[in-house]
Write a protein that holds these residues in place. Structure first.
Motif, short mmCIF file in Angstrom:
data_model
loop_
_atom_site.label_atom_id
_atom_site.label_comp_id
_atom_site.label_asym_id
_atom_site.label_seq_id
_atom_site.Cartn_x
_atom_site.Cartn_y
_atom_site.Cartn_z
N HIS A 31 84.58 -23.99 25.83
CA HIS A 31 84.64 -24.68 27.11
C HIS A 31 83.25 -25.11 27.58
CE1 HIS A 31 88.90 -24.34 27.83
NE2 HIS A 31 88.85 -23.08 27.45
N TYR A 32 82.25 -24.29 27.30
CA TYR A 32 80.87 -24.62 27.65
C TYR A 32 80.45 -25.92 26.94
CZ TYR A 32 76.02 -23.56 28.97
OH TYR A 32 74.77 -23.59 29.52
N LYS A 33 80.77 -25.98 25.65
CA LYS A 33 80.41 -27.17 24.87
C LYS A 33 81.17 -28.41 25.33
CE LYS A 33 79.14 -24.59 20.74
NZ LYS A 33 79.53 -24.24 19.36
N ARG A 34 82.41 -28.22 25.77
CA ARG A 34 83.19 -29.35 26.27
C ARG A 34 82.53 -29.96 27.51
NH1 ARG A 34 89.53 -27.44 26.06
NH2 ARG A 34 89.72 -27.33 23.80
N VAL A 35 82.01 -29.10 28.38
CA VAL A 35 81.33 -29.59 29.58
C VAL A 35 80.08 -30.36 29.17
CG1 VAL A 35 80.18 -28.95 31.73
CG2 VAL A 35 82.21 -27.70 31.00
N LEU A 36 79.29 -29.79 28.26
CA LEU A 36 78.07 -30.46 27.81
C LEU A 36 78.39 -31.81 27.16
CD1 LEU A 36 76.03 -27.49 26.31
CD2 LEU A 36 75.87 -28.50 28.59
N LYS A 37 79.47 -31.85 26.40
CA LYS A 37 79.86 -33.10 25.74
C LYS A 37 80.26 -34.16 26.77
CE LYS A 37 82.91 -34.76 22.08
NZ LYS A 37 83.98 -34.40 21.14
N ALA A 40 77.11 -35.39 28.43
CA ALA A 40 76.36 -36.28 27.53
C ALA A 40 77.01 -37.66 27.46
CB ALA A 40 76.29 -35.66 26.14
N ALA A 41 78.34 -37.69 27.57
CA ALA A 41 79.05 -38.98 27.55
C ALA A 41 78.92 -39.71 28.88
CB ALA A 41 80.52 -38.75 27.22
N GLY A 42 78.49 -39.00 29.92
CA GLY A 42 78.31 -39.62 31.22
C GLY A 42 79.58 -39.70 32.03
N ASP A 43 80.60 -38.98 31.65
CA ASP A 43 81.89 -38.98 32.35
C ASP A 43 81.90 -37.87 33.40
OD1 ASP A 43 84.47 -39.14 33.20
OD2 ASP A 43 85.38 -39.10 31.22
N GLY A 48 83.59 -32.65 35.54
CA GLY A 48 83.98 -31.81 36.67
C GLY A 48 85.21 -30.98 36.36
N GLU A 49 86.19 -31.60 35.70
CA GLU A 49 87.40 -30.87 35.34
C GLU A 49 87.09 -29.78 34.32
OE1 GLU A 49 90.11 -33.81 33.91
OE2 GLU A 49 90.20 -34.85 35.84
N ARG A 82 73.29 -29.11 35.43
CA ARG A 82 73.44 -30.32 34.61
C ARG A 82 74.47 -31.27 35.19
NH1 ARG A 82 72.65 -29.37 28.27
NH2 ARG A 82 70.95 -27.87 28.34
N LEU A 83 75.55 -30.68 35.70
CA LEU A 83 76.60 -31.52 36.30
C LEU A 83 76.08 -32.22 37.55
CD1 LEU A 83 79.54 -32.40 36.20
CD2 LEU A 83 80.12 -30.39 37.55
N ASN A 84 75.34 -31.50 38.39
CA ASN A 84 74.78 -32.10 39.60
C ASN A 84 73.80 -33.21 39.28
OD1 ASN A 84 76.29 -30.47 41.27
ND2 ASN A 84 74.70 -28.92 41.48
N LYS A 85 73.04 -33.02 38.21
CA LYS A 85 72.08 -34.06 37.80
C LYS A 85 72.83 -35.32 37.39
CE LYS A 85 68.56 -32.60 35.50
NZ LYS A 85 67.69 -32.13 34.39
N LEU A 86 73.97 -35.15 36.70
CA LEU A 86 74.78 -36.29 36.28
C LEU A 86 75.37 -37.00 37.49
CD1 LEU A 86 76.32 -37.96 34.09
CD2 LEU A 86 78.13 -36.26 34.30
N VAL A 87 75.87 -36.24 38.45
CA VAL A 87 76.54 -36.82 39.63
C VAL A 87 75.52 -37.59 40.49
CG1 VAL A 87 77.75 -36.26 41.76
CG2 VAL A 87 78.38 -35.11 39.63
#
Length: 89
Positions: A31-37, A40-43, A48-49, A82-87
């Motif tokens: 699940h950690y890698k899924r979030v990173l992926k 990285a894709a910018g989605d 978030g999900e 990382r998620l906040n940086k993307l948002v």
């Protein structure tokens, strides 16, 4: 090899627990890698999900004692950063 009945039982318990702990740790890493992926894709929506699901699995593992509560907090914090940086971008 265990010499007593109690030692044999402890060995059986340890084997089962080790298998369960390894499965839980593998799930966390997946699940950690899924979030990173997703990041990285910018989605942002998918990230978030996946982040919510990953934090749930991490919290469950910490509650069961599979990982330490501080490690759980560290993993969630790093993902959130990382998620906040993307948002924000």
């Amino acid at each position: 090899m265990p010499n007593t009945k109690s030692a044999a039982k402890r060995l059986r318990q340890n084997v089962r627990r080790r298998a369960r702990n390894r499965a839980v740790k593998h799930t966390i890493k997946t699940h950690y890698k899924r979030v990173l992926k997703a990041i990285a894709a910018g989605d942002a929506q998918l990230a978030g999900e996946e982040f919510r699901l990953a934090t749930k699995k991490i919290d469950q593992a910490a509650a069961k004692g599979v990982i330490h509560k501080n490690k759980a907090a560290r993993l969630k914090s790093r993902l959130a950063q990382r998620l906040n940086k993307l948002v924000q971008t």
